[in-house]
Design a protein around this motif. Structure first.
Motif, PDB file in Angstrom:
ATOM      1  N   ASP A  91      14.018  52.277 -18.807  1.00  0.00           N
ATOM      2  CA  ASP A  91      12.588  52.295 -19.144  1.00  0.00           C
ATOM      3  C   ASP A  91      11.880  51.021 -18.704  1.00  0.00           C
ATOM      4  OD1 ASP A  91      12.929  54.751 -20.222  1.00  0.00           O
ATOM      5  OD2 ASP A  91      12.876  54.107 -22.323  1.00  0.00           O
ATOM      6  N   SER A  92      12.612  49.913 -18.646  1.00  0.00           N
ATOM      7  CA  SER A  92      11.971  48.644 -18.287  1.00  0.00           C
ATOM      8  C   SER A  92      11.463  48.654 -16.849  1.00  0.00           C
ATOM      9  CB  SER A  92      12.945  47.473 -18.479  1.00  0.00           C
ATOM     10  OG  SER A  92      14.020  47.531 -17.542  1.00  0.00           O
ATOM     11  N   TYR A  93      12.095  49.465 -16.014  1.00  0.00           N
ATOM     12  CA  TYR A  93      11.674  49.533 -14.612  1.00  0.00           C
ATOM     13  C   TYR A  93      10.340  50.256 -14.445  1.00  0.00           C
ATOM     14  CZ  TYR A  93      16.454  48.075 -13.455  1.00  0.00           C
ATOM     15  OH  TYR A  93      17.623  47.377 -13.353  1.00  0.00           O
ATOM     16  N   HIS A  94       9.976  51.061 -15.458  1.00  0.00           N
ATOM     17  CA  HIS A  94       8.756  51.867 -15.362  1.00  0.00           C
ATOM     18  C   HIS A  94       7.675  51.392 -16.328  1.00  0.00           C
ATOM     19  CE1 HIS A  94      11.289  54.527 -13.011  1.00  0.00           C
ATOM     20  NE2 HIS A  94      12.130  54.616 -14.018  1.00  0.00           N
ATOM     21  N   ASP A  95       7.957  50.294 -17.008  1.00  0.00           N
ATOM     22  CA  ASP A  95       6.997  49.770 -17.981  1.00  0.00           C
ATOM     23  C   ASP A  95       5.936  48.946 -17.238  1.00  0.00           C
ATOM     24  OD1 ASP A  95       5.593  48.505 -20.000  1.00  0.00           O
ATOM     25  OD2 ASP A  95       7.380  48.189 -21.239  1.00  0.00           O
TER      26      ASP A  95
ATOM     27  N   TYR B 271      13.533  45.041 -24.491  1.00  0.00           N
ATOM     28  CA  TYR B 271      14.503  45.399 -23.451  1.00  0.00           C
ATOM     29  C   TYR B 271      15.652  44.384 -23.357  1.00  0.00           C
ATOM     30  CZ  TYR B 271      10.651  48.362 -21.885  1.00  0.00           C
ATOM     31  OH  TYR B 271       9.641  49.296 -21.820  1.00  0.00           O
TER      32      TYR B 271
ATOM     33  N   PRO C 120      17.838  48.294 -19.268  1.00  0.00           N
ATOM     34  CA  PRO C 120      17.307  49.609 -19.660  1.00  0.00           C
ATOM     35  C   PRO C 120      16.431  50.231 -18.571  1.00  0.00           C
ATOM     36  CG  PRO C 120      17.137  48.062 -21.480  1.00  0.00           C
ATOM     37  CD  PRO C 120      17.549  47.261 -20.279  1.00  0.00           C
TER      38      PRO C 120
END
Length: 226
Positions: free
Chosen positions: A52-56, A17, A50
């Motif tokens: 997606d990093s918030y939901h990883d 990320y 990114p």
């Protein structure tokens, strides 16, 4: 306490990320993480972490904070570079235009002061030279205000850069000392809202002409020859 090992672990956790310009991170003497980036050009997209990093869920709270700070620093650097680049574009030719303007103002003032020692026989010619100098100064003011408008726009667009206006201009290779630059709202070219340099010059011309009218009234009213 932040250790080199913990920083390396955070770098590895967040690698996919990381911002494309990110190079590494270190700890400073205040025990804060300091990020190093490849130089920004200002033409890159606005740095955004990114989505997606918030939901990883594999990212630890420390890793999330590491990413947040990384993108915050990247954004700050990117904004500063973009600001300087915009000013480089806006000020191309500005130094020469400012010199033309200040030279024109100086000539106008010299012509006016010279009237004090002008003999009556040369008065009309001297007045004509003054009027010509005033016209040149006003034309130079109009030209300078175009640069002022461009610079003001660059300041407005880059309002959230951490750089001060003076520092940004310095980094753009300019010495803005004395420059007349207003707010974007000052450059509407409205008949009721003269642009900054034009307003400054017009006021100086009006002051000169008011003095000349007073002199003319006194001399002609008392039998003078002018």
């Amino acid at each position: 306490m932040i250790t080199r090992a913990s920083i390396e672990s955070l770098i590895q956790q967040t690698a996919k990320y990381a911002h494309p310009n990110f190079q590494t991170a270190t700890r400073n003497k205040y025990n804060h993480v300091v990020f190093t980036f490849a130089p920004f050009t200002g033409s890159e997209p606005h740095p955004h972490q990114p989505v997606d990093s918030y939901h990883d869920e594999s990212l630890t709270p420390a890793a999330r904070e590491f990413l947040r700070e990384q993108y915050e620093d990247a954004t700050s650097l990117w904004k500063d570079v973009r600001y300087v680049n915009d000013l480089k574009t806006a000020t191309t030719g500005a130094s020469a235009a400012w010199t033309v303007y200040t030279d024109a103002i100086r000539d106008m003032e010299q012509q006016f002061v010279g009237l004090q020692t002008t003999p009556n026989s040369s008065w009309n010619a001297a007045i004509s030279k003054l009027v010509t100098a005033q016209d040149h100064a006003l034309a130079a003011a109009v030209q300078w205000d175009e640069y002022g408008r461009r610079i003001a726009n660059a300041h407005e667009v880059n309002l959230y850069s951490d750089l001060s206006r003076h520092d940004a201009l310095k980094q753009a290779g300019m010495d803005p000392t004395g420059w007349i630059v207003g707010h974007t709202s000052d450059y509407s070219y409205s008949a009721y809202n003269k642009t900054p340099a034009v307003r400054h010059t017009t006021q100086a011309i009006e002051k000169q002409n008011s003095h000349l009218k007073k002199v003319a009234g006194l001399t002609t009213g008392n039998g003078g020859t002018r």
